[in-house]
Design a protein around this motif. Sequence first.
Motif, mmCIF file in Angstrom:
data_model
loop_
_atom_site.group_PDB
_atom_site.id
_atom_site.type_symbol
_atom_site.label_atom_id
_atom_site.label_comp_id
_atom_site.label_asym_id
_atom_site.label_seq_id
_atom_site.Cartn_x
_atom_site.Cartn_y
_atom_site.Cartn_z
ATOM 1 N N GLN A 63 39.277 163.274 17.068
ATOM 2 C CA GLN A 63 39.924 162.486 15.884
ATOM 3 C C GLN A 63 41.049 161.481 17.009
ATOM 4 O O GLN A 63 41.692 160.137 17.117
ATOM 5 C CB GLN A 63 40.381 162.733 14.383
ATOM 6 C CG GLN A 63 38.414 162.792 13.655
ATOM 7 C CD GLN A 63 38.186 162.163 14.263
ATOM 8 O OE1 GLN A 63 38.942 161.126 13.330
ATOM 9 N NE2 GLN A 63 36.477 162.051 13.955
ATOM 10 N N LEU A 67 43.227 158.077 18.537
ATOM 11 C CA LEU A 67 43.605 157.526 18.300
ATOM 12 C C LEU A 67 45.124 156.233 19.051
ATOM 13 O O LEU A 67 45.057 156.820 20.486
ATOM 14 C CB LEU A 67 44.890 158.460 17.921
ATOM 15 C CG LEU A 67 43.836 159.106 16.231
ATOM 16 C CD1 LEU A 67 45.498 160.080 15.453
ATOM 17 C CD2 LEU A 67 43.883 158.420 15.028
ATOM 18 N N SER A 71 51.168 159.156 13.384
ATOM 19 C CA SER A 71 51.966 159.379 12.587
ATOM 20 C C SER A 71 51.398 160.336 11.500
ATOM 21 O O SER A 71 50.448 160.530 11.827
ATOM 22 C CB SER A 71 51.616 157.617 11.590
ATOM 23 O OG SER A 71 50.626 157.983 10.820
ATOM 24 N N ASN A 73 50.613 159.956 8.570
ATOM 25 C CA ASN A 73 49.898 158.859 7.428
ATOM 26 C C ASN A 73 48.311 159.339 8.493
ATOM 27 O O ASN A 73 47.103 159.304 7.862
ATOM 28 C CB ASN A 73 50.275 157.371 7.250
ATOM 29 C CG ASN A 73 51.169 157.881 6.129
ATOM 30 O OD1 ASN A 73 51.456 158.396 5.292
ATOM 31 N ND2 ASN A 73 51.367 156.254 6.374
ATOM 32 N N GLU A 74 48.185 158.553 9.991
ATOM 33 C CA GLU A 74 47.812 158.776 10.689
ATOM 34 C C GLU A 74 46.281 160.256 10.914
ATOM 35 O O GLU A 74 45.127 160.309 10.722
ATOM 36 C CB GLU A 74 47.030 158.368 12.472
ATOM 37 C CG GLU A 74 47.362 157.257 12.215
ATOM 38 C CD GLU A 74 45.810 156.020 12.099
ATOM 39 O OE1 GLU A 74 45.136 156.807 11.715
ATOM 40 O OE2 GLU A 74 45.409 155.167 12.209
ATOM 41 N N ARG A 77 44.989 161.149 7.514
ATOM 42 C CA ARG A 77 44.003 160.807 7.183
ATOM 43 C C ARG A 77 42.839 161.797 7.776
ATOM 44 O O ARG A 77 41.653 162.348 7.172
ATOM 45 C CB ARG A 77 43.567 159.234 7.847
ATOM 46 C CG ARG A 77 42.452 158.657 7.312
ATOM 47 C CD ARG A 77 41.975 157.386 8.575
ATOM 48 N NE ARG A 77 42.253 157.633 9.572
ATOM 49 C CZ ARG A 77 42.232 158.046 10.810
ATOM 50 N NH1 ARG A 77 39.797 158.722 10.270
ATOM 51 N NH2 ARG A 77 42.082 158.094 11.904
#
Length: 240
Positions: A63, A67, A71, A73-74, A77
């Motif tokens: 993952q 990217l 962040s 937030n990322e 997730r």
Amino acid sequence: MNIMAITQKGPNKAENEDRIIIGKNIIAEGVFQTQLVNGIIAVADGVGGNNAGAVASHFVAKQLSILNTVSKNELARVNEELLSLSLECSAYENMATTLSGVAFINGTTQVFSIGNTRVYLLQGRKYLKQLTTDDTILNYLLATGQLSPEEVETFDRKNEITACFGGGAAYLFKMKCSTIEALISPFMMTSDGIHDYISIDLMEDIIADNGVTVSTCEAMITAARNAGSKDDISIVIGER
């Protein structure tokens, strides 16, 4: 930016639960060298005491490799997706991984970490400064005054972490992410298979003898193994 990295499984282990991420590349075993202008460089260490540590570290590494930004937030997730994956079969239950790294994206430099993999800065090409903070029981007890510095050497839970990706519980996700000044000095990343076994002083001596080279990576691993490390080992050294 010149990047050198080595990762290897511990003696008598079936597989390596560490992963190194360098740009779009994921390294699961062996020596890797490349040039990188921009991108993410990180080390993920699958938690060996949990199920499927290698699955967790590889999932997060994959993952991370796709990217375009880093962040909280990322990364949150990614953690949610790992938690969902861990529910798919009993072999994945509570699987977890640490992650620490540096992102060079759009002219900014970010350091991010969770768990006890580390990022160091080699100041003046001589002195190592740890840029990350270990999320461990040891650090928590020291910070809260429940353990004295004199008791550290005999403390037998040094490897227990207090934060990670996955782990079967969302509250364990305590990612630290900050923007720092551009790195003009070399940097180094290690999994605990190295830094739990050799001192900062010895690391600095090895760098002084070998420079910012693959030989330094190899010598760090040899020193850790000679000191008793049976863990998977990962190390990355880079310089602009």
